[in-house]
Design an enzyme around this catalytic site. Structure first.
Site, mmCIF file in Angstrom:
data_model
loop_
_atom_site.group_PDB
_atom_site.id
_atom_site.type_symbol
_atom_site.label_atom_id
_atom_site.label_comp_id
_atom_site.label_asym_id
_atom_site.label_seq_id
_atom_site.Cartn_x
_atom_site.Cartn_y
_atom_site.Cartn_z
ATOM 1 N N GLY A 1 0.842 -1.191 0.000
ATOM 2 C CA GLY A 1 0.000 0.000 0.000
ATOM 3 C C GLY A 1 0.869 1.229 0.000
ATOM 4 O O GLY A 1 1.938 1.257 -0.606
ATOM 5 N N CYS A 2 0.449 2.234 0.714
ATOM 6 C CA CYS A 2 1.164 3.510 0.770
ATOM 7 C C CYS A 2 2.613 3.293 1.196
ATOM 8 O O CYS A 2 2.879 2.778 2.277
ATOM 9 C CB CYS A 2 0.463 4.444 1.751
ATOM 10 S SG CYS A 2 1.370 5.966 2.043
ATOM 11 N N PHE A 3 3.538 3.710 0.343
ATOM 12 C CA PHE A 3 4.946 3.484 0.676
ATOM 13 C C PHE A 3 5.405 4.293 1.882
ATOM 14 O O PHE A 3 6.347 3.909 2.560
ATOM 15 C CB PHE A 3 5.880 3.690 -0.506
ATOM 16 C CG PHE A 3 5.681 4.900 -1.380
ATOM 17 C CD1 PHE A 3 5.270 6.134 -0.903
ATOM 18 C CD2 PHE A 3 5.928 4.784 -2.740
ATOM 19 C CE1 PHE A 3 5.119 7.228 -1.730
ATOM 20 C CE2 PHE A 3 5.781 5.883 -3.585
ATOM 21 C CZ PHE A 3 5.375 7.110 -3.078
ATOM 22 N N TRP A 4 4.745 5.407 2.185
ATOM 23 C CA TRP A 4 5.102 6.167 3.389
ATOM 24 C C TRP A 4 5.015 5.279 4.624
ATOM 25 O O TRP A 4 5.827 5.387 5.536
ATOM 26 C CB TRP A 4 4.152 7.329 3.616
ATOM 27 C CG TRP A 4 4.122 8.405 2.603
ATOM 28 C CD1 TRP A 4 5.037 8.671 1.623
ATOM 29 C CD2 TRP A 4 3.105 9.393 2.471
ATOM 30 N NE1 TRP A 4 4.645 9.767 0.903
ATOM 31 C CE2 TRP A 4 3.461 10.227 1.393
ATOM 32 C CE3 TRP A 4 1.922 9.648 3.160
ATOM 33 C CZ2 TRP A 4 2.682 11.309 0.998
ATOM 34 C CZ3 TRP A 4 1.146 10.718 2.765
ATOM 35 C CH2 TRP A 4 1.528 11.540 1.695
ATOM 36 N N CYS A 5 3.998 4.428 4.647
ATOM 37 C CA CYS A 5 3.735 3.602 5.831
ATOM 38 C C CYS A 5 4.614 2.365 5.896
ATOM 39 O O CYS A 5 4.657 1.700 6.933
ATOM 40 C CB CYS A 5 2.267 3.195 5.853
ATOM 41 S SG CYS A 5 1.151 4.600 5.998
#
Length: 190
Positions: A26-30
């Site tokens: 999913g979101c690469f930030w996370c």
């Protein structure tokens, strides 16, 4: 003096190249933060993998039309942290049952996947997927696929959890990520 320098150079072992592993969750930030916390991980880079467009932008990938997934590429010292530990960290930070994306982010660009670089990585990833599959009554949606060209995301995406901590926490909570991880695994990652 030259002889002494040559002797020192000859006696010094060359620094080993760090190993690399690539995960889509999913979101690469996370996905950067949990890997950055592991001893032996030397770097994480948010980026894109698995698509057909050369050097895509965030806007292209987020449209869902390039075939890429948002990924985190993990550089690590395999003498300190094992690929198995990286796999365990990956699983505890994704919803392996969601075939439509991850948490509030839907679309193939947010799919969960393990991108393997070697046959050994493929075998370890498949084995870990089977182990995780025994924990749930649903099929595991996470794919295990060969790594392809990695493209680093734009600079403003790198280390987002550190550069924008308030926005990052609001996003994680608003997306329901930690709540869902707690449902799946018993406790949300920190």
């Amino acid at each position: 003096m030259v002889i002494a320098t040559l002797c020192v150079a000859w006696a010094s072992p060359a620094a080993a190249e760090p190993a690399q592993a690539t995960f889509a969750g999913g979101c690469f930030w996370c996905m950067e933060h949990p890997f950055d916390e592991l001893p032996g991980v030397t770097n994480t880079t948010s980026g894109y993998m698995g698509g057909t467009v050369e050097d895509p932008s965030y806007y292209q990938v987020s449209s869902g039309n390039t075939g890429h997934a948002e990924v985190v590429q993990v550089e690590y010292d395999s003498d300190i942290v094992s690929y198995d530990t990286l796999l365990d960290t990956f699983w505890r930070n994704v919803d392996p049952l969601d075939s439509r994306g991850q948490f509030c982010d839907k679309g193939s660009q947010y799919r969960s996947a393990i991108f393997y670089g070697t046959e050994t990585e493929q075998q370890l990833a498949e084995t870990s997927k089977q182990t995780v599959g025994k924990l749930f009554d649903q099929p595991i949606a996470t794919s295990v696929v060969p790594a392809s060209q990695f493209y680093a995301a734009e600079d403003y995406h790198q280390d987002y959890y550190q550069t924008h901590p308030a926005r990052y926490r609001i996003y994680r909570f608003g997306c329901g990520r930690d709540q869902r991880l707690a449902e799946l695994w018993g406790q949300a990652p920190q």
